[in-house]
Design a protein around this motif. Structure first.
Motif, PDB file in Angstrom:
ATOM      1  N   LEU A  10      11.630  31.561  14.765  1.00  0.00           N
ATOM      2  CA  LEU A  10      12.492  31.032  14.787  1.00  0.00           C
ATOM      3  C   LEU A  10      13.889  31.164  13.564  1.00  0.00           C
ATOM      4  CD1 LEU A  10      13.384  27.320  14.510  1.00  0.00           C
ATOM      5  CD2 LEU A  10      12.042  27.141  11.880  1.00  0.00           C
ATOM      6  N   VAL A  11      15.209  30.902  14.167  1.00  0.00           N
ATOM      7  CA  VAL A  11      16.536  31.002  13.811  1.00  0.00           C
ATOM      8  C   VAL A  11      16.666  29.948  12.902  1.00  0.00           C
ATOM      9  CG1 VAL A  11      18.622  31.294  14.038  1.00  0.00           C
ATOM     10  CG2 VAL A  11      16.779  32.533  14.899  1.00  0.00           C
ATOM     11  N   VAL A  12      16.697  29.998  11.448  1.00  0.00           N
ATOM     12  CA  VAL A  12      17.060  28.585  10.896  1.00  0.00           C
ATOM     13  C   VAL A  12      18.140  29.082   9.704  1.00  0.00           C
ATOM     14  CG1 VAL A  12      16.226  27.182   8.799  1.00  0.00           C
ATOM     15  CG2 VAL A  12      14.409  28.038  10.448  1.00  0.00           C
ATOM     16  N   TYR A  13      19.238  28.193  10.009  1.00  0.00           N
ATOM     17  CA  TYR A  13      20.735  28.449   8.814  1.00  0.00           C
ATOM     18  C   TYR A  13      21.225  27.172   8.242  1.00  0.00           C
ATOM     19  CZ  TYR A  13      23.120  25.973  12.638  1.00  0.00           C
ATOM     20  OH  TYR A  13      23.591  25.574  13.310  1.00  0.00           O
ATOM     21  N   PHE A  14      21.739  27.634   7.272  1.00  0.00           N
ATOM     22  CA  PHE A  14      22.697  26.454   6.508  1.00  0.00           C
ATOM     23  C   PHE A  14      24.058  26.861   6.794  1.00  0.00           C
ATOM     24  CE2 PHE A  14      24.953  25.748   3.082  1.00  0.00           C
ATOM     25  CZ  PHE A  14      24.735  23.637   3.319  1.00  0.00           C
ATOM     26  N   ALA A  34      31.072  30.560  10.915  1.00  0.00           N
ATOM     27  CA  ALA A  34      30.318  31.826  11.743  1.00  0.00           C
ATOM     28  C   ALA A  34      29.041  32.569  11.356  1.00  0.00           C
ATOM     29  CB  ALA A  34      31.306  33.174  10.796  1.00  0.00           C
ATOM     30  N   THR A  35      28.904  31.474  10.092  1.00  0.00           N
ATOM     31  CA  THR A  35      27.057  31.654   9.861  1.00  0.00           C
ATOM     32  C   THR A  35      26.557  31.136  11.263  1.00  0.00           C
ATOM     33  OG1 THR A  35      27.847  31.604   8.124  1.00  0.00           O
ATOM     34  CG2 THR A  35      25.026  30.939   8.796  1.00  0.00           C
ATOM     35  N   ALA A  36      26.978  29.159  11.999  1.00  0.00           N
ATOM     36  CA  ALA A  36      25.911  28.913  12.862  1.00  0.00           C
ATOM     37  C   ALA A  36      26.589  29.842  13.855  1.00  0.00           C
ATOM     38  CB  ALA A  36      26.820  27.601  13.659  1.00  0.00           C
ATOM     39  N   ASP A  37      27.684  30.390  14.244  1.00  0.00           N
ATOM     40  CA  ASP A  37      27.927  31.237  15.756  1.00  0.00           C
ATOM     41  C   ASP A  37      27.148  32.327  15.238  1.00  0.00           C
ATOM     42  OD1 ASP A  37      29.422  32.310  17.641  1.00  0.00           O
ATOM     43  OD2 ASP A  37      29.609  34.055  17.267  1.00  0.00           O
ATOM     44  N   ALA A  38      26.842  33.206  14.266  1.00  0.00           N
ATOM     45  CA  ALA A  38      25.578  34.639  14.545  1.00  0.00           C
ATOM     46  C   ALA A  38      23.847  33.448  14.455  1.00  0.00           C
ATOM     47  CB  ALA A  38      25.276  35.095  12.966  1.00  0.00           C
ATOM     48  N   ALA A  39      23.708  32.559  13.633  1.00  0.00           N
ATOM     49  CA  ALA A  39      23.072  32.103  14.671  1.00  0.00           C
ATOM     50  C   ALA A  39      22.655  31.706  16.120  1.00  0.00           C
ATOM     51  CB  ALA A  39      21.935  30.226  13.232  1.00  0.00           C
ATOM     52  N   ASP A  55      14.304  29.504  18.582  1.00  0.00           N
ATOM     53  CA  ASP A  55      14.386  28.012  18.476  1.00  0.00           C
ATOM     54  C   ASP A  55      14.883  28.317  17.297  1.00  0.00           C
ATOM     55  OD1 ASP A  55      12.156  27.420  20.560  1.00  0.00           O
ATOM     56  OD2 ASP A  55      11.379  26.045  19.343  1.00  0.00           O
ATOM     57  N   LEU A  56      15.907  26.843  17.626  1.00  0.00           N
ATOM     58  CA  LEU A  56      17.281  27.537  16.525  1.00  0.00           C
ATOM     59  C   LEU A  56      16.935  25.611  15.738  1.00  0.00           C
ATOM     60  CD1 LEU A  56      20.127  28.781  15.239  1.00  0.00           C
ATOM     61  CD2 LEU A  56      21.005  27.424  17.085  1.00  0.00           C
ATOM     62  N   HIS A  57      17.532  25.771  14.000  1.00  0.00           N
ATOM     63  CA  HIS A  57      17.306  24.593  13.641  1.00  0.00           C
ATOM     64  C   HIS A  57      18.338  24.662  12.271  1.00  0.00           C
ATOM     65  CE1 HIS A  57      15.676  21.892  10.808  1.00  0.00           C
ATOM     66  NE2 HIS A  57      15.780  22.246   9.660  1.00  0.00           N
ATOM     67  N   ILE A  96      11.036  20.619   9.600  1.00  0.00           N
ATOM     68  CA  ILE A  96      10.866  21.121  10.527  1.00  0.00           C
ATOM     69  C   ILE A  96       9.691  21.422  10.541  1.00  0.00           C
ATOM     70  CG2 ILE A  96      12.399  23.467   9.895  1.00  0.00           C
ATOM     71  CD1 ILE A  96      12.023  23.374  13.006  1.00  0.00           C
ATOM     72  N   ASP A  97       8.384  21.112  11.268  1.00  0.00           N
ATOM     73  CA  ASP A  97       6.715  22.236  11.407  1.00  0.00           C
ATOM     74  C   ASP A  97       7.196  22.928  11.068  1.00  0.00           C
ATOM     75  OD1 ASP A  97       4.932  22.293  11.483  1.00  0.00           O
ATOM     76  OD2 ASP A  97       4.060  21.304  13.221  1.00  0.00           O
ATOM     77  N   LEU A  98       6.668  24.448  10.428  1.00  0.00           N
ATOM     78  CA  LEU A  98       6.828  25.511  10.826  1.00  0.00           C
ATOM     79  C   LEU A  98       5.706  26.198  11.467  1.00  0.00           C
ATOM     80  CD1 LEU A  98       8.695  26.421   7.536  1.00  0.00           C
ATOM     81  CD2 LEU A  98       9.865  26.724  10.082  1.00  0.00           C
ATOM     82  N   THR A  99       4.763  25.324  11.848  1.00  0.00           N
ATOM     83  CA  THR A  99       3.540  26.449  12.116  1.00  0.00           C
ATOM     84  C   THR A  99       3.498  26.881  13.423  1.00  0.00           C
ATOM     85  OG1 THR A  99       2.916  23.837  10.951  1.00  0.00           O
ATOM     86  CG2 THR A  99       0.947  25.413  11.696  1.00  0.00           C
ATOM     87  N   PRO A 100       3.678  26.502  13.817  1.00  0.00           N
ATOM     88  CA  PRO A 100       4.470  27.533  15.731  1.00  0.00           C
ATOM     89  C   PRO A 100       4.699  28.475  15.392  1.00  0.00           C
ATOM     90  CG  PRO A 100       5.105  25.428  15.500  1.00  0.00           C
ATOM     91  CD  PRO A 100       4.742  25.508  14.538  1.00  0.00           C
ATOM     92  N   TYR A 101       5.406  29.044  14.381  1.00  0.00           N
ATOM     93  CA  TYR A 101       6.657  30.085  14.030  1.00  0.00           C
ATOM     94  C   TYR A 101       5.210  31.473  13.412  1.00  0.00           C
ATOM     95  CZ  TYR A 101       9.448  26.423  16.160  1.00  0.00           C
ATOM     96  OH  TYR A 101      10.043  25.897  17.169  1.00  0.00           O
ATOM     97  N   ARG A 102       5.642  32.831  13.911  1.00  0.00           N
ATOM     98  CA  ARG A 102       5.306  33.732  12.781  1.00  0.00           C
ATOM     99  C   ARG A 102       6.636  34.261  12.228  1.00  0.00           C
ATOM    100  NH1 ARG A 102       2.307  37.792  16.841  1.00  0.00           N
ATOM    101  NH2 ARG A 102       1.932  38.305  14.425  1.00  0.00           N
ATOM    102  N   THR A 103       7.563  33.815  12.801  1.00  0.00           N
ATOM    103  CA  THR A 103       8.536  34.995  11.671  1.00  0.00           C
ATOM    104  C   THR A 103      10.064  33.968  11.875  1.00  0.00           C
ATOM    105  OG1 THR A 103       8.100  37.192  13.371  1.00  0.00           O
ATOM    106  CG2 THR A 103      10.605  37.010  12.292  1.00  0.00           C
ATOM    107  N   VAL A 104       9.947  33.754  10.600  1.00  0.00           N
ATOM    108  CA  VAL A 104      11.860  33.207  10.015  1.00  0.00           C
ATOM    109  C   VAL A 104      13.138  33.434   9.972  1.00  0.00           C
ATOM    110  CG1 VAL A 104      12.837  31.116   8.562  1.00  0.00           C
ATOM    111  CG2 VAL A 104      10.240  31.101   9.901  1.00  0.00           C
ATOM    112  N   ILE A 105      13.710  33.135  11.065  1.00  0.00           N
ATOM    113  CA  ILE A 105      15.070  34.340  10.875  1.00  0.00           C
ATOM    114  C   ILE A 105      15.816  33.308  10.126  1.00  0.00           C
ATOM    115  CG2 ILE A 105      16.842  35.188  12.172  1.00  0.00           C
ATOM    116  CD1 ILE A 105      15.261  36.598  14.258  1.00  0.00           C
ATOM    117  N   LEU A 106      16.744  34.148   8.489  1.00  0.00           N
ATOM    118  CA  LEU A 106      16.999  32.938   8.016  1.00  0.00           C
ATOM    119  C   LEU A 106      18.495  32.874   7.211  1.00  0.00           C
ATOM    120  CD1 LEU A 106      16.429  30.053   5.737  1.00  0.00           C
ATOM    121  CD2 LEU A 106      15.752  32.522   4.102  1.00  0.00           C
TER     122      LEU A 106
END
Ligand code: FMN
Length: 165
Positions: A5-9, A18-23, A33-35, A71-81
């Motif tokens: 999951l890619v999560v960004y603020f 620029a952050t949203a673009d990179a995400a 997935d993107l959140h 967001i339910d993080l259960t399905p994810y093993r990796t979180v790109i923040l």
């Protein structure tokens, strides 16, 4: 189901951030997935006011309320923040997100990979601050990308994530 999951603020309109673009790019190349982390009461769109609001929240170590259900993080093993460097660290809404998921334990045991968009100062204290606040989490070193040359920043981020994953 993808396990990344890619999560960004960004605190900005997704079209100009620029952050949203990179995400978006990182999610696209990794098939993740993107959140987006969004605030109940968004920061000002006026830059000078936004800087004041961000500094105020940093000084107060605030946890601004997030919009929508967690967001339910259960399905994810990796979180790109991903987030921009604000005032030398991560924006306080990133800490709101982390706190929210510390409550249900859903970040424990996951691979957490930060990327930080900045104006030339790099990541500064952001990753150190996250590690200090959440010592039980596996927060990797991550990488900082300067946003002055947006295309290059996104391309560099893509190269970086492909080597890392
Ligand atoms: C409130 C605020 C504080 C910032 N503080 C820093 C900083 O301390 N160091 C830095 O290099 N850039 C700083 N910046 C610049 C952002 O990191 C930079 O504009 C970011 O790359 C923009 O990403 P965005 O387009 O997603 O907003 C700050 C920007 C804002 C809005």
């Amino acid at each position: 189901m993808n396990d990344t999951l890619v999560v960004y603020f960004s605190g900005k309109d997704a079209k100009t951030s620029a952050t949203a673009d990179a995400a978006r790019n990182l999610a696209s190349v990794t098939g993740a997935d993107l959140h987006e982390i969004k605030l109940q009461n968004p920061y000002s769109t006026d830059f000078a006011t936004l800087v004041k609001e961000a500094q105020r929240d940093k000084d107060a170590d605030a946890r601004p309320a997030l919009a929508g259900p967690a967001i339910d993080l259960t399905p994810y093993r990796t979180v790109i923040l991903g987030f921009p460097n604000w005032c030398g660290t991560a924006p306080m809404p990133v800490f709101s997100f982390m706190d929210e998921h510390m409550k249900d334990g859903s970040l424990i045991g996951k691979r957490i990979i930060p990327f930080i968009i900045n104006d030339g100062a790099g990541m500064q204290n952001s990753v150190d601050d996250l590690r200090t606040h959440y010592p039980e989490l596996d927060i990797e070193d991550g990488e900082a990308f300067e946003h002055n040359k947006l295309d290059n920043a996104s391309l560099k981020a893509i190269d970086w994530i492909q080597e890392l994953m």
